[in-house]
Design an enzyme around this catalytic site. Structure first.
Site, PDB file in Angstrom:
ATOM      1  N   LYS A 123       1.353  -1.011 -18.103  1.00 60.42           N
ATOM      2  CA  LYS A 123       2.792  -1.011 -17.811  1.00 60.42           C
ATOM      3  C   LYS A 123       3.289  -2.422 -18.061  1.00 60.42           C
ATOM      4  O   LYS A 123       2.724  -3.387 -17.542  1.00 60.42           O
ATOM      5  CB  LYS A 123       3.075  -0.602 -16.364  1.00 60.42           C
ATOM      6  CG  LYS A 123       4.576  -0.652 -16.057  1.00 60.42           C
ATOM      7  CD  LYS A 123       4.943   0.032 -14.761  1.00 60.42           C
ATOM      8  CE  LYS A 123       4.827  -0.893 -13.583  1.00 60.42           C
ATOM      9  NZ  LYS A 123       5.452  -0.312 -12.367  1.00 60.42           N
TER      10      LYS A 123
ATOM     11  N   ARG B  38       5.694   6.789  -8.178  1.00 64.35           N
ATOM     12  CA  ARG B  38       4.262   6.532  -7.907  1.00 64.35           C
ATOM     13  C   ARG B  38       4.073   5.685  -6.648  1.00 64.35           C
ATOM     14  O   ARG B  38       3.082   5.778  -5.949  1.00 64.35           O
ATOM     15  CB  ARG B  38       3.544   5.963  -9.122  1.00 64.35           C
ATOM     16  CG  ARG B  38       3.962   4.576  -9.643  1.00 64.35           C
ATOM     17  CD  ARG B  38       3.440   3.452  -8.802  1.00 64.35           C
ATOM     18  NE  ARG B  38       3.128   2.248  -9.527  1.00 64.35           N
ATOM     19  CZ  ARG B  38       3.204   1.037  -9.015  1.00 64.35           C
ATOM     20  NH1 ARG B  38       3.658   0.850  -7.784  1.00 64.35           N
ATOM     21  NH2 ARG B  38       2.864  -0.014  -9.713  1.00 64.35           N
TER      22      ARG B  38
ATOM     23  N   MET C  20       4.630  -1.090   2.104  1.00 65.75           N
ATOM     24  CA  MET C  20       4.795  -0.885   0.672  1.00 65.75           C
ATOM     25  C   MET C  20       5.566  -2.005  -0.027  1.00 65.75           C
ATOM     26  O   MET C  20       5.567  -2.080  -1.255  1.00 65.75           O
ATOM     27  CB  MET C  20       5.522   0.448   0.430  1.00 65.75           C
ATOM     28  CG  MET C  20       4.855   1.646   1.069  1.00 65.75           C
ATOM     29  SD  MET C  20       3.115   1.847   0.635  1.00 65.75           S
ATOM     30  CE  MET C  20       3.215   2.114  -1.119  1.00 65.75           C
ATOM     31  N   GLY C  21       6.237  -2.872   0.719  1.00 61.03           N
ATOM     32  CA  GLY C  21       7.098  -3.866   0.086  1.00 61.03           C
ATOM     33  C   GLY C  21       6.367  -5.104  -0.396  1.00 61.03           C
ATOM     34  O   GLY C  21       6.771  -5.730  -1.368  1.00 61.03           O
TER      35      GLY C  21
END
Ligand code: NAD
Length: 321
Positions: free
Chosen positions: A67, A110, A219-220
């Site tokens: 990516k 995702r 998640m950050g």
């Protein structure tokens, strides 16, 4: 070669597809069947941009690629998304380019799938209240994916910028959930599952605010210096992650590791729980914490699904290189 646009990705890939793809790749990583290559991230000295690559190979799922993208802070003023990414998939047998897939929508999908996988495997089955710390672009995707995992009744949310909360409230309503904005400590005292998804550089959730038995998906924090959770809370919890190397360097555990509160050996790959090598949660009182740092293999997994589904439904463009 296939070209799959952002719009086609939105049409063909949903949260359930992303969940399955991300769960499989976490399992493959823990077995040693899939591995991420070192991440490249550079300030390019133009347009204030941060640009880089995340890449890897999944021998089990046969996904090879990268990516590419980053962060362009001036994009918003041009009506564009600040975060930009594109996934390149290669044929692992020949090295030929197989597909170019828009990566912006898939990144959100995702990332939400990763916390959803952690909730599916680690949260108490009787979890009723979902706590959200953050209300930006990713937060809505996080809420939707989490809502599928447990019979939640209510969302309690805090965000630094209060004007962003009604947008998240709308998503909660669409999921059939009651929504309440409240203080950080009230999120902690009510929530059975907490997702943190902000750009913060300081703890937003303290140890004393959180109930026994809570599952926290952090998640950050995906860069050195970012932080969302009190290191003392990290030290109290049983800690799981997508990839240990990233967790201790750029993830939420970097701070607890640096201050000596936990050791690398205290962190378990979530894939070990998926593969039933680790039991996961061991009691209803245990606090579990998932440090989702975001790995390239997640991107390749969902991009492969997008390319296959777009091809099957005739929505991919085919180009000879
Ligand atoms: P966004 O810009 O849309 O939203 C940012 C969020 O952070 C908002 O809720 C905002 O109010 C909050 N915020 C900003 N500064 C803050 C501060 N100083 N203290 C507390 N809160 C603050 O961004 P987004 O796309 O929703 O991304 C949120 C975070 O998730 C970013 O840090 C991003 O890098 C990270 N992210 C992680 C992954 C992963 O795989 N782990 C993937 C994508 C994004």
């Amino acid at each position: 070669m296939l070209v799959v646009s952002e719009e086609v990705c939105k049409q063909v890939v949903g949260a359930q597809d992303a969940f399955k793809a991300v769960e499989s790749v976490f399992a493959a990583m823990a077995k040693g069947d899939a591995y991420n290559f070192p991440v490249i991230r550079e300030a390019i000295g133009h347009a204030d941009a941060l640009y880089g690559f995340k890449s890897g190979f999944d021998r089990a799922g046969l996904a090879l690629g990268l990516k590419s993208g980053g962060y362009w802070p001036g994009n918003m003023a041009k009506g564009l998304t600040n975060h930009q990414s594109t996934v390149f998939l290669f044929d692992p047998d020949t090295g030929m380019l197989q597909a170019l897939v828009g990566g912006n929508y898939l990144t959100a999908l995702r990332t939400a799938a990763a916390s959803a996988v952690s909730i599916a495997h680690l949260a108490r089955k009787d979890s009723k209240v979902l706590g959200m710390i953050g209300a930006g672009h990713q937060a809505g995707f996080q809420l939707r994916a989490a809502a599928d995992q447990r019979n939640f009744e209510k969302v309690v949310a805090w965000n630094l910028h209060q004007d962003m909360l009604p947008g998240l409230g709308k998503v909660a309503k669409e999921c059939g959930l009651e929504f309440e904005s409240c203080s950080q400590d009230q999120v902690g005292s009510q929530a059975d599952v907490i997702i943190s998804i902000t750009s913060a550089h300081e703890p937003l959730m303290l140890k004393d605010w959180v109930k026994p038995g809570t599952h926290i998906a952090c998640m950050g924090t995906d860069t050195k210096g970012k932080q969302e959770i009190d290191p003392a809370l990290v030290a109290t919890a049983t800690v799981f992650t997508d990839e240990i190397t990233q967790s201790i360097t750029i993830g939420e555990t970097q701070h607890a590791i640096a201050s000596g509160l936990i050791k690398q050996e205290d962190i378990t790959p979530i894939g070990d729980v998926i593969n039933t090598k680790h039991q996961g949660r061991s009691s209803n009182d245990e606090i579990t914490l998932f440090d989702g740092t975001g790995v390239g293999l997640q991107d390749l997994a969902v991009a492969s699904v997008a390319a296959n589904l777009a091809d099957q439904t005739g929505k991919a463009k085919k180009i000879d290189l």
